[in-house]
Design a protein around this motif. Structure first.
Motif, PDB file in Angstrom:
ATOM      1  N   LEU A  19       6.088   0.827  -8.332  1.00  0.00           N
ATOM      2  CA  LEU A  19       6.586   1.618  -7.218  1.00  0.00           C
ATOM      3  C   LEU A  19       6.346   3.086  -7.502  1.00  0.00           C
ATOM      4  O   LEU A  19       6.655   3.595  -8.567  1.00  0.00           O
ATOM      5  CB  LEU A  19       8.096   1.360  -7.034  1.00  0.00           C
ATOM      6  N   CYS A  24      13.473   2.646  -4.257  1.00  0.00           N
ATOM      7  CA  CYS A  24      12.771   1.685  -3.417  1.00  0.00           C
ATOM      8  C   CYS A  24      13.802   0.910  -2.630  1.00  0.00           C
ATOM      9  O   CYS A  24      14.499   0.080  -3.170  1.00  0.00           O
ATOM     10  CB  CYS A  24      11.934   0.738  -4.271  1.00  0.00           C
ATOM     11  N   PRO A  43       8.852  -4.849  -1.531  1.00  0.00           N
ATOM     12  CA  PRO A  43       7.686  -4.880  -2.416  1.00  0.00           C
ATOM     13  C   PRO A  43       6.915  -6.193  -2.336  1.00  0.00           C
ATOM     14  O   PRO A  43       7.480  -7.257  -2.083  1.00  0.00           O
ATOM     15  CB  PRO A  43       8.289  -4.689  -3.808  1.00  0.00           C
ATOM     16  N   ASN A  70       0.280   2.739  -3.593  1.00  0.00           N
ATOM     17  CA  ASN A  70       1.666   2.872  -3.145  1.00  0.00           C
ATOM     18  C   ASN A  70       1.972   4.295  -2.683  1.00  0.00           C
ATOM     19  O   ASN A  70       2.668   4.512  -1.687  1.00  0.00           O
ATOM     20  CB  ASN A  70       2.628   2.488  -4.272  1.00  0.00           C
ATOM     21  N   GLY A  74       0.924   2.157   0.658  1.00  0.00           N
ATOM     22  CA  GLY A  74       0.918   0.725   0.406  1.00  0.00           C
ATOM     23  C   GLY A  74       0.332  -0.055   1.558  1.00  0.00           C
ATOM     24  O   GLY A  74      -0.487   0.454   2.335  1.00  0.00           O
ATOM     25  N   PRO A  79       5.154  -1.453  -0.883  1.00  0.00           N
ATOM     26  CA  PRO A  79       4.520  -1.143  -2.167  1.00  0.00           C
ATOM     27  C   PRO A  79       4.200  -2.418  -2.943  1.00  0.00           C
ATOM     28  O   PRO A  79       4.776  -3.481  -2.697  1.00  0.00           O
ATOM     29  CB  PRO A  79       5.595  -0.338  -2.900  1.00  0.00           C
TER      30      PRO A  79
END
Length: 409
Positions: A19, A24, A43, A70, A74, A79
């Motif tokens: 990341l 995140c 993710p 990312n 992304g 990501p």
């Protein structure tokens, strides 16, 4: 078009967060793909098994590519979260690491680099419907099973290519060999590669020593035996420090013959440490990493420099594995899952071009895969510390290469 032919405690996990920012939020507002805003959505989990003692650069290169991806948004704001599982070059640890990777929810395996991952885990990947884009495929199962498609050519094609260049271009008539046979499947694959070279050239090895073991303490006896042979070049299939040690023993015993080695020796670190008076030849599996005049090499070099990753053949493989993964990822229509990624990879019908790779990449359908069978000869001249690109490009399909197989299970 190039043909697609397509083993105790828990393994130590080296978790490398891909990341771009520490924060995140799984429910945050997604940034559009390529928006320039860092990705902060759910993710996409990706894993890899690597023997980090031997191959640290490949997953580092994957990480570098994913970090940049990312940071640029992304996949539609999602990501890539990348975790590397160290298989410790131990079968039991590798099998445990494979289960850890699967439990993580990984949609694919990218940039793996290991001496034994494919042999130990290929059936696990098949049974769990996950594919592996190897950064450095080593054992023969990397090139002879349906769920693995490496970016690199591997030691068996490297063997064919370095022997071919040695006999046909350099004119060595009496090539002697010192080899680590490893387990039965690798032994058979090396024998197959040497036989293919013999069939293509009409040559045979003048001497063959298969008594080496990985990491043995001394090569004095092996070198002494070589001295009694009528060799004009020496082939060796060891890696890294073992090659340095054998070269040191050769120097101690007054040998300065040319050596034909494998791509694992292709690094600035090796060149600085070899200290050998004879020439050392090897086949680069991609465009020589030091030749930034070749399209694609400068972009790779800039990415490696930007993330502090050593520029080696291994980092070329990791970089390409990540690039190929992203290309396949962006072809998926709908949610990215293990099932959808596997379907996209195995359903490929068009190759992914890359000038640095010299051969285009395709996963595709098939029971085994080896999309890359090209090599570009380079040399480390005796007494120097810089690699020199030689060429020409060797293409296995044109030279009589026979694709690697493994014993029927």
């Amino acid at each position: 078009m190039h043909k697609s032919h397509s083993l105790a405690a828990a393994a130590a996990i080296v978790a490398i967060s891909a990341l771009a920012l520490a924060a995140c939020s799984s429910g945050g507002e997604a940034a559009p793909s390529g928006s320039g805003e860092p990705a902060t959505g759910d993710p996409i989990v990706v894993g890899a098994l690597s023997g980090l003692t031997f191959f640290p650069e490949a997953p580092q290169a994957v990480q570098a590519v994913f970090d940049d991806y990312n940071a640029a948004g992304g996949l539609n704001g999602q990501p890539i979260e990348y975790t590397v599982y160290d298989d410790k070059t131990d079968p039991a640890a590798s099998a445990t690491a494979a289960q850890d990777a699967l439990s993580s929810g990984a949609v694919a395996l990218v940039g793996g680099s290991s001496l034994l991952d494919c042999a130990v885990n290929h059936t696990t990947w098949e049974e769990n419907g996950i594919v592996s884009i190897q950064g450095t495929g080593v054992d023969p199962y990397c090139f002879a099973t349906p769920n693995i498609a490496p970016t690199n050519t591997g030691p068996f094609f490297d063997t064919f290519a370095t022997l071919y260049y040695g006999s046909e271009t350099l004119g060595f008539d009496n090539i002697c060999a010192v080899m680590v046979p490893d387990e039965a499947a690798s032994k058979a694959a090396y024998e197959q590669a040497i036989a293919a070279w013999g069939d293509a050239t009409g040559k045979e090895l003048a001497y063959l020593d298969t008594s080496l073991v990985r990491g043995q303490a001394s090569y004095a006896g092996n070198v002494s035996n070589l001295k009694s042979q009528d060799c004009d070049a020496i082939y060796m299939n060891e890696v890294g420090d073992a090659v340095i040690a054998l070269l040191g023993e050769a120097s101690n015993q007054g040998i300065s013959l040319p050596f034909l080695v494998l791509t694992s020796c292709y690094s600035d670190q090796f060149a600085a440490s070899a200290a050998y008076s004879g020439d050392i030849y090897l086949p680069a599996e991609w465009a020589p990493y030091g030749d930034t005049s070749i399209e694609g090499v400068q972009e790779w070099a800039d990415t490696m420099d930007g993330h502090g990753v050593p520029k080696t053949s291994f980092s070329q493989g990791g970089y390409l594995a990540a690039e190929y993964f992203i290309d396949i990822l962006e072809s998926i229509d709908g949610d990215v899952t293990r099932e959808s990624f596997t379907a996209a990879a195995q359903g490929m019908t068009e190759e992914i071009p890359s000038p640095m790779a010299q051969a285009p990449y395709i996963f595709g359908a098939g029971e085994f895969h080896q999309p890359n069978n090209t090599a570009y000869p380079v040399v480390l001249r005796g007494g120097t510390s810089e690699w020199e690109s030689l060429g020409p490009l060797l293409e296995g399909d044109d030279l009589g290469w026979v694709y690697t197989t493994v014993p029927a299970s």
